[in-house]
Write a protein that holds these residues in place. Structure first.
Motif, mmCIF file in Angstrom:
data_model
loop_
_atom_site.group_PDB
_atom_site.id
_atom_site.type_symbol
_atom_site.label_atom_id
_atom_site.label_comp_id
_atom_site.label_asym_id
_atom_site.label_seq_id
_atom_site.Cartn_x
_atom_site.Cartn_y
_atom_site.Cartn_z
ATOM 1 N N LYS A 34 61.195 41.453 16.564
ATOM 2 C CA LYS A 34 62.565 41.735 16.984
ATOM 3 C C LYS A 34 63.382 42.508 15.953
ATOM 4 N N HIS A 35 63.042 42.344 14.668
ATOM 5 C CA HIS A 35 63.803 43.002 13.599
ATOM 6 C C HIS A 35 62.863 43.545 12.520
ATOM 7 N N PRO A 36 62.034 44.509 12.861
ATOM 8 C CA PRO A 36 61.064 45.017 11.880
ATOM 9 C C PRO A 36 61.714 45.599 10.630
ATOM 10 N N GLU A 37 62.923 46.085 10.758
ATOM 11 C CA GLU A 37 63.613 46.679 9.609
ATOM 12 C C GLU A 37 63.853 45.665 8.495
ATOM 13 N N LEU A 38 63.968 44.397 8.838
ATOM 14 C CA LEU A 38 64.183 43.360 7.824
ATOM 15 C C LEU A 38 62.941 43.107 6.977
ATOM 16 N N PHE A 39 61.784 43.561 7.437
ATOM 17 C CA PHE A 39 60.529 43.218 6.780
ATOM 18 C C PHE A 39 59.850 44.418 6.131
#
Length: 164
Positions: A34-39
């Motif tokens: 859901k939030h690949p940018e955080l990883f």
């Protein structure tokens, strides 16, 4: 939690790896989805004993002799504010996980199947992944969850490979 680490004045300078086991692994896979940018700054992931909750509930219900009530179990999960078992599956979210992954599973786990564990592993999008099988036991909780603590060499060398 990831946003906290990234915003922290000391933590945000550190190298980041994830250790997400069992249902926490499913949650981690879903978060990555859901939030690949955080990883993007995560170097690797240790992902032990990530299940498919449908299989766990089927196996557990069969052991208890109540497998005819699985639909009711799903309803109770929803009433408690949870998710249906089908949504709690490592395999469901695994195709979104692209970072290097070390996974370990109990091959003869009494609460899941080797085939289901292998399926989740195979669905990981990572091109750099490894699955280690814990042999000669059926004890997920005693031997699976404690494997790293009893045999840290493999995990520590894996982390050193990506964190050095």
């Amino acid at each position: 939690m990831k946003k906290f680490v990234d915003a922290h004045p000391e933590f945000n300078k550190m190298k980041v790896a994830l250790y997400s086991q069992c249902l926490g692994g499913i949650s981690q896979y879903a978060a990555i989805s859901k939030h690949p940018e955080l990883f993007e700054n995560v170097l690797c992931m240790c992902s032990p004993l990530v299940p498919n909750m449908t299989v766990i509930l089927e196996r557990f219900a069969a052991l208890q002799g109540v497998d005819q009530y699985l639909e009711l179990v799903d309803l109770e999960l929803l009433k408690l504010g949870g998710f249906p078992a089908a949504d709690m599956s490592g395999a469901l979210w695994a195709p979104h996980v692209k970072l290097p992954v070390l996974m370990w599973q109990v091959r003869k786990d009494i609460l899941t199947t080797a085939e289901d564990s292998q399926r989740t592993f195979d669905l990981l999008a990572s091109t750099d992944k490894e699955l280690y099988w814990i042999e000669d036991t059926t004890k997920r909780f005693e031997d699976g969850y404690n494997w790293f603590g009893r045999h840290p060499e493999k995990v520590l060398s894996y982390l050193a490979k990506y964190m050095s």
